[in-house]
Motif scaffolding. Sequence first.
Motif, short mmCIF file in Angstrom:
data_model
loop_
_atom_site.label_atom_id
_atom_site.label_comp_id
_atom_site.label_asym_id
_atom_site.label_seq_id
_atom_site.Cartn_x
_atom_site.Cartn_y
_atom_site.Cartn_z
N ARG A 121 0.84 -1.20 0.00
CA ARG A 121 0.00 0.00 0.00
C ARG A 121 0.87 1.25 0.00
NH1 ARG A 121 -3.35 -2.58 2.52
NH2 ARG A 121 -2.29 -2.57 4.51
N LEU A 122 0.36 2.29 -0.63
CA LEU A 122 0.98 3.61 -0.60
C LEU A 122 -0.01 4.54 0.09
CD1 LEU A 122 3.31 5.47 -1.48
CD2 LEU A 122 2.13 5.76 -3.66
N VAL A 123 0.44 5.27 1.11
CA VAL A 123 -0.46 6.11 1.91
C VAL A 123 0.03 7.55 1.90
CG1 VAL A 123 -1.17 4.20 3.40
CG2 VAL A 123 0.80 5.60 4.06
N LEU A 124 -0.87 8.46 2.26
CA LEU A 124 -0.51 9.87 2.34
C LEU A 124 -1.51 10.61 3.20
CD1 LEU A 124 -2.50 11.79 0.34
CD2 LEU A 124 -1.39 10.35 -1.36
N SER A 125 -1.07 11.78 3.67
CA SER A 125 -1.93 12.71 4.41
C SER A 125 -2.03 13.99 3.60
CB SER A 125 -1.32 13.03 5.78
OG SER A 125 -1.13 11.87 6.53
N THR A 126 -3.17 14.65 3.69
CA THR A 126 -3.38 15.88 2.95
C THR A 126 -4.34 16.78 3.72
OG1 THR A 126 -4.12 16.78 0.80
CG2 THR A 126 -5.26 14.82 1.60
N GLN A 127 -4.28 18.05 3.46
CA GLN A 127 -5.21 18.97 4.12
C GLN A 127 -6.51 19.06 3.33
OE1 GLN A 127 -3.58 22.69 5.46
NE2 GLN A 127 -1.71 21.73 6.20
N ARG A 128 -7.58 19.40 4.03
CA ARG A 128 -8.91 19.50 3.40
C ARG A 128 -8.91 20.43 2.19
NH1 ARG A 128 -12.58 17.10 6.53
NH2 ARG A 128 -12.11 16.89 8.74
N THR A 129 -8.16 21.51 2.27
CA THR A 129 -8.20 22.52 1.22
C THR A 129 -7.37 22.16 -0.01
OG1 THR A 129 -6.38 23.68 2.29
CG2 THR A 129 -8.62 24.39 2.85
N MET A 130 -6.63 21.07 0.02
CA MET A 130 -5.78 20.68 -1.12
C MET A 130 -6.60 19.92 -2.16
SD MET A 130 -2.39 19.36 0.87
CE MET A 130 -1.09 20.47 1.38
N ARG A 131 -7.64 20.55 -2.66
CA ARG A 131 -8.59 19.87 -3.53
C ARG A 131 -7.97 19.42 -4.86
NH1 ARG A 131 -11.30 23.64 -0.75
NH2 ARG A 131 -12.96 22.89 0.60
N THR A 132 -7.05 20.19 -5.40
CA THR A 132 -6.39 19.79 -6.65
C THR A 132 -5.61 18.50 -6.43
OG1 THR A 132 -6.27 22.08 -7.37
CG2 THR A 132 -4.79 20.53 -8.46
N ALA A 133 -4.90 18.42 -5.32
CA ALA A 133 -4.16 17.19 -5.00
C ALA A 133 -5.12 16.03 -4.81
CB ALA A 133 -3.31 17.40 -3.75
N HIS A 134 -6.25 16.27 -4.15
CA HIS A 134 -7.23 15.20 -3.94
C HIS A 134 -7.67 14.63 -5.28
CE1 HIS A 134 -8.59 17.34 0.03
NE2 HIS A 134 -7.33 16.95 0.06
N ARG A 135 -7.90 15.52 -6.26
CA ARG A 135 -8.34 15.06 -7.59
C ARG A 135 -7.26 14.19 -8.24
NH1 ARG A 135 -10.65 20.17 -7.58
NH2 ARG A 135 -8.98 21.13 -8.79
#
Length: 168
Positions: A121-135
């Motif tokens: 598995r590959l995992v990561l953390s991101t902030q709520r506002t990083m919507r471009t990264a989420h996409r």
Amino acid sequence: MDITIRQVAADEYATLGEITAQAYLGDGLLDFGESDEYLGELRDVAKRAAAAEVLVAVADGRVLGGVTFVPAGGPMADIARAGEAEIRMLAVAPEMRGRGIGEALVRTCVERARAVEGCVRLVLSTQRTMRTAHRIYERLGFTRTPERDWNPVPHLDDIMLLTYELTL
């Protein structure tokens, strides 16, 4: 534009550190601006490179962005467990965004994770506002893992990091 992704060179540490710091500052991701303690971590590419694999996207001799790939635990891992690799500190120079650089960096991390023996598995953390990264993450097959969401600064309730994973 012909983009190459490779390991960061020592003479690029300062450039990548500043790109990463400015990306987080410019996107409003640091609660205390220039006085945010995490800013020093973002700028300290030498420290990251000593503990993990720091990759850069380069075109025409210019560093455009980078990411820290943590192949298996160690001091740079935030959430990775046994059998997991982790992506940290993905950043692209603001003027270079929208050209596929972030996605190319994430794809390279996926390839690297698949090459790590025992990595499932590959995992990561991101902030709520990083919507471009989420996409980007979702387009590449990552799924949200809300049960792993976490707060890196427990005394500040509004900093909840969202987590994603990709089963390899």
